[in-house]
Design a protein around this motif. Structure first.
Motif, PDB file in Angstrom:
ATOM      1  N   SER A  62      38.316  43.867  63.513  1.00 48.63           N
ATOM      2  CA  SER A  62      38.894  42.566  63.862  1.00 48.63           C
ATOM      3  C   SER A  62      40.285  42.324  63.284  1.00 48.63           C
ATOM      4  N   MET A  63      40.608  42.842  62.122  1.00 48.43           N
ATOM      5  CA  MET A  63      41.942  42.697  61.532  1.00 48.43           C
ATOM      6  C   MET A  63      42.085  43.757  60.455  1.00 48.43           C
ATOM      7  N   ASN A  64      43.172  44.530  60.518  1.00 47.44           N
ATOM      8  CA  ASN A  64      43.332  45.537  59.470  1.00 47.44           C
ATOM      9  C   ASN A  64      43.885  44.893  58.203  1.00 47.44           C
ATOM     10  N   GLY A  65      43.747  45.601  57.102  1.00 48.35           N
ATOM     11  CA  GLY A  65      44.140  45.066  55.803  1.00 48.35           C
ATOM     12  C   GLY A  65      45.623  44.782  55.684  1.00 48.35           C
ATOM     13  N   LEU A  66      46.461  45.585  56.327  1.00 42.07           N
ATOM     14  CA  LEU A  66      47.901  45.355  56.275  1.00 42.07           C
ATOM     15  C   LEU A  66      48.245  44.029  56.955  1.00 42.07           C
ATOM     16  N   GLU A  67      47.676  43.804  58.127  1.00 47.29           N
ATOM     17  CA  GLU A  67      47.907  42.542  58.846  1.00 47.29           C
ATOM     18  C   GLU A  67      47.386  41.362  58.021  1.00 47.29           C
ATOM     19  N   LEU A  68      46.184  41.503  57.503  1.00 44.22           N
ATOM     20  CA  LEU A  68      45.584  40.443  56.689  1.00 44.22           C
ATOM     21  C   LEU A  68      46.475  40.093  55.503  1.00 44.22           C
ATOM     22  N   CYS A  69      46.856  41.085  54.739  1.00 44.12           N
ATOM     23  CA  CYS A  69      47.611  40.835  53.512  1.00 44.12           C
ATOM     24  C   CYS A  69      49.037  40.365  53.790  1.00 44.12           C
ATOM     25  N   THR A  70      49.640  40.849  54.852  1.00 47.70           N
ATOM     26  CA  THR A  70      50.965  40.363  55.240  1.00 47.70           C
ATOM     27  C   THR A  70      50.900  38.878  55.572  1.00 47.70           C
ATOM     28  N   ASN A  71      49.865  38.474  56.294  1.00 49.36           N
ATOM     29  CA  ASN A  71      49.688  37.054  56.615  1.00 49.36           C
ATOM     30  C   ASN A  71      49.438  36.231  55.353  1.00 49.36           C
ATOM     31  N   LEU A  72      48.679  36.774  54.414  1.00 50.31           N
ATOM     32  CA  LEU A  72      48.406  36.053  53.173  1.00 50.31           C
ATOM     33  C   LEU A  72      49.662  35.906  52.319  1.00 50.31           C
ATOM     34  N   ILE A  73      50.513  36.926  52.311  1.00 52.20           N
ATOM     35  CA  ILE A  73      51.758  36.850  51.543  1.00 52.20           C
ATOM     36  C   ILE A  73      52.697  35.801  52.134  1.00 52.20           C
ATOM     37  N   GLU A  74      52.623  35.581  53.433  1.00 55.50           N
ATOM     38  CA  GLU A  74      53.420  34.504  54.034  1.00 55.50           C
ATOM     39  C   GLU A  74      52.996  33.151  53.482  1.00 55.50           C
ATOM     40  N   LEU A  75      51.719  33.014  53.152  1.00 57.44           N
ATOM     41  CA  LEU A  75      51.200  31.768  52.584  1.00 57.44           C
ATOM     42  C   LEU A  75      51.460  31.669  51.080  1.00 57.44           C
ATOM     43  N   ASN A  76      51.501  32.812  50.415  1.00 56.18           N
ATOM     44  CA  ASN A  76      51.713  32.854  48.968  1.00 56.18           C
ATOM     45  C   ASN A  76      52.559  34.085  48.627  1.00 56.18           C
ATOM     46  N   PRO A  77      53.882  33.937  48.582  1.00 60.31           N
ATOM     47  CA  PRO A  77      54.769  35.079  48.315  1.00 60.31           C
ATOM     48  C   PRO A  77      54.558  35.729  46.945  1.00 60.31           C
ATOM     49  N   GLU A  78      53.885  35.044  46.027  1.00 59.81           N
ATOM     50  CA  GLU A  78      53.612  35.603  44.700  1.00 59.81           C
ATOM     51  C   GLU A  78      52.364  36.484  44.673  1.00 59.81           C
ATOM     52  N   LEU A  79      51.621  36.506  45.753  1.00 59.84           N
ATOM     53  CA  LEU A  79      50.362  37.251  45.817  1.00 59.84           C
ATOM     54  C   LEU A  79      50.612  38.739  45.650  1.00 59.84           C
ATOM     55  N   ARG A  80      49.809  39.378  44.829  1.00 55.62           N
ATOM     56  CA  ARG A  80      49.847  40.831  44.662  1.00 55.62           C
ATOM     57  C   ARG A  80      48.775  41.423  45.569  1.00 55.62           C
ATOM     58  N   VAL A  81      49.034  42.610  46.079  1.00 54.59           N
ATOM     59  CA  VAL A  81      48.111  43.246  47.010  1.00 54.59           C
ATOM     60  C   VAL A  81      47.882  44.697  46.616  1.00 54.59           C
ATOM     61  N   ILE A  82      46.612  45.084  46.601  1.00 54.23           N
ATOM     62  CA  ILE A  82      46.244  46.494  46.490  1.00 54.23           C
ATOM     63  C   ILE A  82      45.518  46.825  47.780  1.00 54.23           C
ATOM     64  N   LEU A  83      46.128  47.668  48.577  1.00 55.69           N
ATOM     65  CA  LEU A  83      45.583  48.069  49.863  1.00 55.69           C
ATOM     66  C   LEU A  83      44.975  49.456  49.700  1.00 55.69           C
ATOM     67  N   MET A  84      43.698  49.589  50.091  1.00 60.14           N
ATOM     68  CA  MET A  84      42.981  50.861  49.911  1.00 60.14           C
ATOM     69  C   MET A  84      42.667  51.488  51.262  1.00 60.14           C
ATOM     70  N   SER A  85      42.673  52.794  51.288  1.00 59.45           N
ATOM     71  CA  SER A  85      42.259  53.484  52.501  1.00 59.45           C
ATOM     72  C   SER A  85      41.878  54.919  52.165  1.00 59.45           C
ATOM     73  N   SER A  86      40.973  55.460  52.959  1.00 61.35           N
ATOM     74  CA  SER A  86      40.638  56.878  52.828  1.00 61.35           C
ATOM     75  C   SER A  86      41.769  57.733  53.373  1.00 61.35           C
ATOM     76  N   TYR A  87      42.559  57.146  54.265  1.00 56.73           N
ATOM     77  CA  TYR A  87      43.667  57.879  54.856  1.00 56.73           C
ATOM     78  C   TYR A  87      44.736  56.892  55.293  1.00 56.73           C
ATOM     79  N   ILE A  88      45.895  56.992  54.679  1.00 54.55           N
ATOM     80  CA  ILE A  88      47.036  56.163  55.066  1.00 54.55           C
ATOM     81  C   ILE A  88      48.092  57.107  55.613  1.00 54.55           C
ATOM     82  N   ASP A  89      48.460  56.918  56.866  1.00 52.08           N
ATOM     83  CA  ASP A  89      49.401  57.830  57.507  1.00 52.08           C
ATOM     84  C   ASP A  89      50.685  57.122  57.937  1.00 52.08           C
ATOM     85  N   PHE A  90      51.077  56.115  57.185  1.00 49.95           N
ATOM     86  CA  PHE A  90      52.280  55.369  57.514  1.00 49.95           C
ATOM     87  C   PHE A  90      52.950  54.933  56.219  1.00 49.95           C
ATOM     88  N   GLU A  91      54.193  54.511  56.341  1.00 48.43           N
ATOM     89  CA  GLU A  91      54.913  53.997  55.186  1.00 48.43           C
ATOM     90  C   GLU A  91      55.456  52.629  55.516  1.00 48.43           C
TER      91      GLU A  91
END
Length: 142
Positions: A62-91
């Protein structure tokens, strides 16, 4: 030490969410856990400044973590994010983001959380795995 920091843990794997929640709570953090990224977003957006860190999986329905956390940072620019994945193939370059590979030893995860909250990015343990940790904030390489 920010032992009373409030953290949201978001992953579609209930067992992993329970493990991370328990470990973080035992370390003194306030933790809210979610297995649905849409529910997490709807909950957090009500009080976005209440959360200091989001620990989220990347691949979720339904929503990937990057999209989720990007939207959350728009609401709180001070928010820290740790994004986890078994395979990340982008920068990408987003302030306050750290990307790590799963699986991860719980001790290392707790250290990464602590360092992220205290902005001690140099202390984040680097572990050689099939896919090395990906750091997408300004962290000097060792």
């Amino acid at each position: 030490m920010l032992a009373k920091s409030t953290i949201a843990v978001i992953d579609d794997d209930q067992d992993l969410v329970s493990l991370f929640k328990e470990a973080l709570e035992m370390s003194g953090y306030n933790v809210t856990a979610f297995i649905d990224p849409i529910k997490a977003f709807n909950h957090i957006k009500q009080k976005p400044k209440e959360y200091e860190l989001v620990l989220s999986d990347y691949r979720m329905p339904s929503m990937n973590g990057l999209e989720l956390c990007t939207n959350l940072i728009e609401l709180n620019p001070e928010l820290r994010v740790i994004l986890m994945s078994s395979y990340i193939d982008f920068e990408f370059e987003i302030p306050n983001f750290i990307c790590i590979n799963k699986p991860i030893h719980i001790t290392w995860l707790l250290q990464i959380v602590k360092d992220s909250l205290t902005q001690k990015y140099n202390n984040i343990p680097k572990v050689k795995r099939k896919y090395d940790f990906i750091y997408n904030i300004k962290i000097p390489t060792v």
